[in-house]
Design a protein around this motif. Structure first.
Motif, PDB file in Angstrom:
ATOM      1  N   ALA A 204       0.836  -1.202   0.000  1.00 12.14           N
ATOM      2  CA  ALA A 204       0.000   0.000   0.000  1.00 12.14           C
ATOM      3  C   ALA A 204       0.867   1.247   0.000  1.00 12.14           C
ATOM      4  CB  ALA A 204      -0.930  -0.009   1.218  1.00 12.14           C
ATOM      5  N   HIS A 205       1.939   1.220   0.773  1.00  5.67           N
ATOM      6  CA  HIS A 205       2.833   2.375   0.864  1.00  5.67           C
ATOM      7  C   HIS A 205       3.469   2.675  -0.493  1.00  5.67           C
ATOM      8  CE1 HIS A 205       5.613   5.199   2.695  1.00  5.67           C
ATOM      9  NE2 HIS A 205       6.625   4.562   2.153  1.00  5.67           N
ATOM     10  N   ILE A 206       3.901   1.639  -1.175  1.00  2.00           N
ATOM     11  CA  ILE A 206       4.536   1.818  -2.486  1.00  2.00           C
ATOM     12  C   ILE A 206       3.511   2.275  -3.514  1.00  2.00           C
ATOM     13  CG2 ILE A 206       5.673   0.605  -4.395  1.00  2.00           C
ATOM     14  CD1 ILE A 206       6.954  -1.211  -2.214  1.00  2.00           C
ATOM     15  N   ALA A 207       2.357   1.599  -3.546  1.00  2.00           N
ATOM     16  CA  ALA A 207       1.341   1.896  -4.562  1.00  2.00           C
ATOM     17  C   ALA A 207       0.715   3.273  -4.370  1.00  2.00           C
ATOM     18  CB  ALA A 207       0.258   0.825  -4.541  1.00  2.00           C
ATOM     19  N   ALA A 208       0.580   3.711  -3.130  1.00  2.08           N
ATOM     20  CA  ALA A 208      -0.043   5.013  -2.870  1.00  2.08           C
ATOM     21  C   ALA A 208       0.872   6.175  -3.233  1.00  2.08           C
ATOM     22  CB  ALA A 208      -0.456   5.116  -1.406  1.00  2.08           C
ATOM     23  N   GLY A 209       2.167   5.930  -3.277  1.00  9.14           N
ATOM     24  CA  GLY A 209       3.117   6.977  -3.641  1.00  9.14           C
ATOM     25  C   GLY A 209       3.044   8.160  -2.687  1.00  9.14           C
ATOM     26  N   ALA A 210       3.011   9.355  -3.254  1.00  5.87           N
ATOM     27  CA  ALA A 210       2.985  10.568  -2.439  1.00  5.87           C
ATOM     28  C   ALA A 210       1.737  10.639  -1.571  1.00  5.87           C
ATOM     29  CB  ALA A 210       3.070  11.801  -3.326  1.00  5.87           C
ATOM     30  N   ASN A 211       0.658  10.018  -2.023  1.00  6.46           N
ATOM     31  CA  ASN A 211      -0.584  10.048  -1.248  1.00  6.46           C
ATOM     32  C   ASN A 211      -0.546   9.136  -0.025  1.00  6.46           C
ATOM     33  OD1 ASN A 211      -1.880  11.962  -2.807  1.00  6.46           O
ATOM     34  ND2 ASN A 211      -2.827  10.456  -4.168  1.00  6.46           N
ATOM     35  N   GLY A 212       0.520   8.347   0.108  1.00  8.32           N
ATOM     36  CA  GLY A 212       0.634   7.479   1.273  1.00  8.32           C
ATOM     37  C   GLY A 212       0.651   8.258   2.577  1.00  8.32           C
ATOM     38  N   SER A 213       1.139   9.499   2.520  1.00  7.36           N
ATOM     39  CA  SER A 213       1.181  10.333   3.725  1.00  7.36           C
ATOM     40  C   SER A 213      -0.197  10.835   4.107  1.00  7.36           C
ATOM     41  CB  SER A 213       2.115  11.526   3.510  1.00  7.36           C
ATOM     42  OG  SER A 213       1.632  12.356   2.467  1.00  7.36           O
TER      43      SER A 213
END
Length: 276
Positions: A204-213
């Motif tokens: 999820a962290h990788i796939a969300a990219g900048a939106n992971g934050s």
């Protein structure tokens, strides 16, 4: 008001991680859940922990059970300490089922709440109406937290559905998306025994990219908080933190507790060696 930097301790002792930012923070958020503290207990929590709390949620539909004057005093105290405060998502769902979303938003705004949780964890909410509610809340000047997931026992988070919800809700104006785990921490990314799915977290962290934050992971148990910090880093956003656990979580974030201090110093040592 207490401030993160207002300490008589040397900086290298008070924050061994060297990464903790003062409020207002954009990441590394701590969202706290309140199941019914009285005014004096709440004031004590704020006096000790306000610098380490970003969002304060009056759980479920408890907001409606407070005497109005007491509720407004709690809200005023939170605002005075620069802590966002909002009712629980279930209360929004009840308002939605009563076809009273606009009235609900206007009411919580008039009471002084600074944020709103928009969810469909217990009751069905039409997707278009969800996005409309996000827009109405933003227009009212509220910080918008939406939620992904169900409170039903056995609910398991699906990566594609999470990423779709994150993209759509942010596009509609949401500020953050909370990943459901319940106050017991046994659904979503967690198994019935509370064990987290670390592979899911990494994906999820990788796939969300900048939106992971912009994701907030509910993690009411210490071992879950440790797993999230180890897997996603010290800046991960954590939710459903009990009022009595705020300082405990902050020590985990900074490397002031045995659960995170060893690997934090190990990682910091590696980074130092690589920079030479």
């Amino acid at each position: 008001m207490s401030q993160l930097g207002a300490s008589s301790w040397p900086a290298e002792w008070s924050d061994p991680s060297r990464e903790r930012a003062e409020k207002p923070r954009q990441q590394g958020l701590t969202m706290v859940i309140d199941k019914g503290l009285g005014l004096h207990a709440f004031e004590d929590v704020l006096n000790v922990s306000a610098a380490y709390m970003d969002v304060y949620k009056l759980a479920f539909g408890t907001s409606v059970l407070y005497p109005t004057s007491l509720l407004q005093r709690k809200i005023a105290l939170a605002r005075m300490h620069r802590v966002q405060i909002m009712p629980g998502g279930t209360f929004f769902e009840v308002a939605y089922m009563s076809d009273a979303v606009e009235s609900y938003i206007a009411t919580i705004k008039s009471l002084g709440f600074t944020a709103i949780e928009i969810s469909d964890g217990s009751l069905p909410v039409n997707k278009q109406r969800r996005w409309q509610a996000i827009g109405l809340a933003k227009a009212a000047g509220l910080v918008v937290y939406t939620e992904f997931g169900k409170k039903t026992a056995g609910f398991t988070a699906d990566l594609s559905s999470l990423l779709q919800t994150l993209e759509e809700d942010l596009a509609a104006g949401a500020d953050y998306v909370i990943v459901e785990a319940r106050e017991s921490g046994n659904v979503g990314i967690f198994q019935a025994n509370g064990e987290p799915d670390r592979a899911f977290l990494r994906d999820a962290h990788i796939a969300a990219g900048a939106n992971g934050s912009r994701l907030i992971w509910e993690a009411p148990r210490k071992e879950q908080q440790v797993a999230l910090l180890e897997t996603l880093g010290l800046h991960v956003n954590l939710g459903n933190i009990a009022t009595g656990d705020v300082l405990s979580v902050e020590t985990l974030r900074r490397g002031l507790r045995g659960d995170t201090a060893p690997w934090m110093f190990e990682e910091r040592g590696k980074a130092t060696c690589e920079s030479r």
